[in-house]
Structure formats: C-alpha cells, structure tokens
Enzyme design. Sequence first.
Site, PDB file in Angstrom:
ATOM      1  CG  ASP A 156     -13.042  -5.867   5.163  1.00 46.95           C
ATOM      2  OD1 ASP A 156     -12.947  -5.370   6.304  1.00 46.95           O
ATOM      3  OD2 ASP A 156     -13.155  -5.190   4.137  1.00 46.95           O
ATOM      4  CG  ASP A 170      -3.127 -19.707  -0.691  1.00 43.11           C
ATOM      5  OD1 ASP A 170      -2.435 -19.698   0.347  1.00 43.11           O
ATOM      6  OD2 ASP A 170      -2.776 -20.313  -1.722  1.00 43.11           O
ATOM      7  CG  ASP A 212      -7.614  -3.851   3.550  1.00 47.75           C
ATOM      8  OD1 ASP A 212      -8.675  -3.766   4.202  1.00 47.75           O
ATOM      9  OD2 ASP A 212      -7.369  -3.143   2.560  1.00 47.75           O
ATOM     10  CE  LYS A 229       0.502 -17.733  -2.301  1.00 46.20           C
ATOM     11  NZ  LYS A 229      -0.216 -19.018  -2.156  1.00 46.20           N
ATOM     12  CE1 TYR A 275      -3.303  -2.692   0.003  1.00 47.22           C
ATOM     13  CE2 TYR A 275      -4.040  -1.962   2.157  1.00 47.22           C
ATOM     14  CZ  TYR A 275      -4.190  -2.779   1.062  1.00 47.22           C
ATOM     15  OH  TYR A 275      -5.230  -3.677   1.018  1.00 47.22           O
TER      16      TYR A 275
END
Length: 355
Positions: A250, A222, A246, A190, A135
């Site tokens: 959610d 994942d 992030d 990851k 980001y």
Amino acid sequence: MKIAVLPGDGIGPEIVNEAVKVLNALDEKFELEHAPVGGAGYEASGHPLPDATLALAKEADAILFGAVGDWKYDSLERALRPEQAILGLRKHLELFANFRPAICYPQLVDASPLKPELVAGLDILIVRELNGDIYFGQPRGVRAAPDGPFAGEREGFDTMRYSEPEVRRIAHVAFQAAQKRAKKLLSVDKSNVLETSQFWRDVMIDVSKEYADVELSHMYVDNAAMQLAKAPKQFDVIVTGNMFGDILSDEASMLTGSIGMLPSASLDKNNKGLYEPSHGSAPDIAGKGIANPLATILSAAMLLRYSLNRAEQADRIERAVKTVLEQGYRTGDIATPGCRQVGTAAMGDAVVAAL
C-alpha cells in the site's frame, strides 16, 4: 478459456465493466461468466461467497475481480461481511502468491507525492505471501490474560507463524520473478525481533543456493518502509510475509501517484489466479462514473499474461494504457492541469480505441 467475472460492490461493477470491454475488443474471444460476490453475494444468497460463485471460480481458468465492501454491512458478524469473500477465495483456491507492481508512468510523475527525480522510472514488484503469518495463525482471540503484569485482565492475542513449505514456495516464486527482471531480490523481515522472521530469513538464504544468478539481500521492515519513501528506485523485486507485504504494498502504491493505476495478481502453484485492482470498493463514489478503471484493465492484462499465457495480448493492453496516458486522458484521481479529464466509461473507450 473461461474467465469468472466477479464485479463485487461499490465501484467494482463500473471498473470491471471497462476491463470486460477491453477483453472483448481483443482478437481472441473468451468465455466470460459473471457471478455475485461480497455484498452483492450476501444480498443474493445470504453469504459473501455464494456456493455457485465459488464453484464458478474453481471451474474457471482465471478470475477477474472488482472490489468488495460497503459501510452498510459493517454491522454484520465478521463471517458475513463482504471482505470475507476475498479471503475465502484465496483459501479455497490455494492462492498463496500476491504480485503487486508499483510502476510510475512517465506521464504521471507529477501526480506522485514524491519529487519527480525520486519516482521517474520507478518499477517495483512486491511479492507477498498470502496464506500464512499473523493473519491466519492460531490460536487467536480475546481472553483473560493468564500471566504478566496485567494477569486476569482482558487481552487480545494473535499468533505469527510460518511453516517451511510456505516460505519455500513463496521464495521460489520470488526468485523466479527476479530472474525475469534485474536479478535482484530483497527479502523484508523483522529478524532482529521476531523468531518467525529469523526462520523466514534462514529459509530464504537456503533457497537462494538454487538461484546463483539472483542477488539476494535482506532488510528490516521498518527500514524498508523508510527507504521506499526516501529512495524507492533502489528496489526491484521485494518478497515478504503477509502482514509486512500488506503494509509495504500500500505504501508503494502511493509512490506512483494513484492507487487507481495499480493491478494485482494472486496465484496458485499452477499460475491460476485472481486478478483485481489494488484499491478498494470506494462506496463514496460508486455510481458516479468517475472511478479510474485502469488498474482493473491492467489486472486483465496480468490475467492474460500469467494465467492464460497470452503475453502478446497482455502487451497490447499495457501499450494501449500508455498510449491513452500520452494522449492526455485522465480520471479525476490522476488529473493534472491541461489534461483531458474523463469518466470511467470514457477512459475504457479510450483504451479500446488505442488497441
């Protein structure tokens, strides 16, 4: 103790008003000072984070934040959009650790999209790093591709990067949070694909040597996303980077039945923080008096616990919310057959009465 109150846009002013109502009902009195932010800040000063608002945020002991964003500002250049206010506050206040609890209250088990047996008793804490990752990594932009099969064509690019101090400080925060809970910490990355993630994992393992009482485990992002839907109660404290956090936070929020129930805290190294509901500004229901204020009220409880060191008062608010749910009060987003469906203000009044 001074609290900066930044209601923001959309349903922000409505839900923050109820949290302020609850704070004012406590035995202890706080100095509450309001200021515009987001779209409201842009209307007041031409910028989503006015200088006076930032000065207040820096001066205050903690910040109670509503929500920012509205479709009518979508045509503004990126730097002037309401959402830039929260990014600016995180940057200027050096807020690097985001706490997102995902708790399924017994009274709301039937509101979850998952089977009751999968979510009953769910209590997860996601610790997300806020200042690094893709980001904020540089360089970024749009350019003519310098190489590859489509050299010369337009391409977008971003940079994923983490420094060792950034990873170490969020690791310590996460391990210390795990020490206060079930002493289990899952680091999500990851590392099978990304060098940044392998570096993240290596640093996590190194920091774990300082926390012999905490069991550290690892999971690819994942698989973590799948496991959150398949068997969420296996998790306790999860620590991860900015982008993965992030997304996963959610996802975890919807396991509980409504994102309108979930608070969050963003903290600096001294536990000064910004507290806000996990949901957005919902301009489509703004002004209708139907928004769920409980996430904001619970954010105020987190503010008392982490920044003001008022754990007893935080406990009182959290118990009051549970009492209100036991009494059958529900806003529309968590309504079930036979409940007492109420609006924003009535829900706030019910929490005050339960105090």
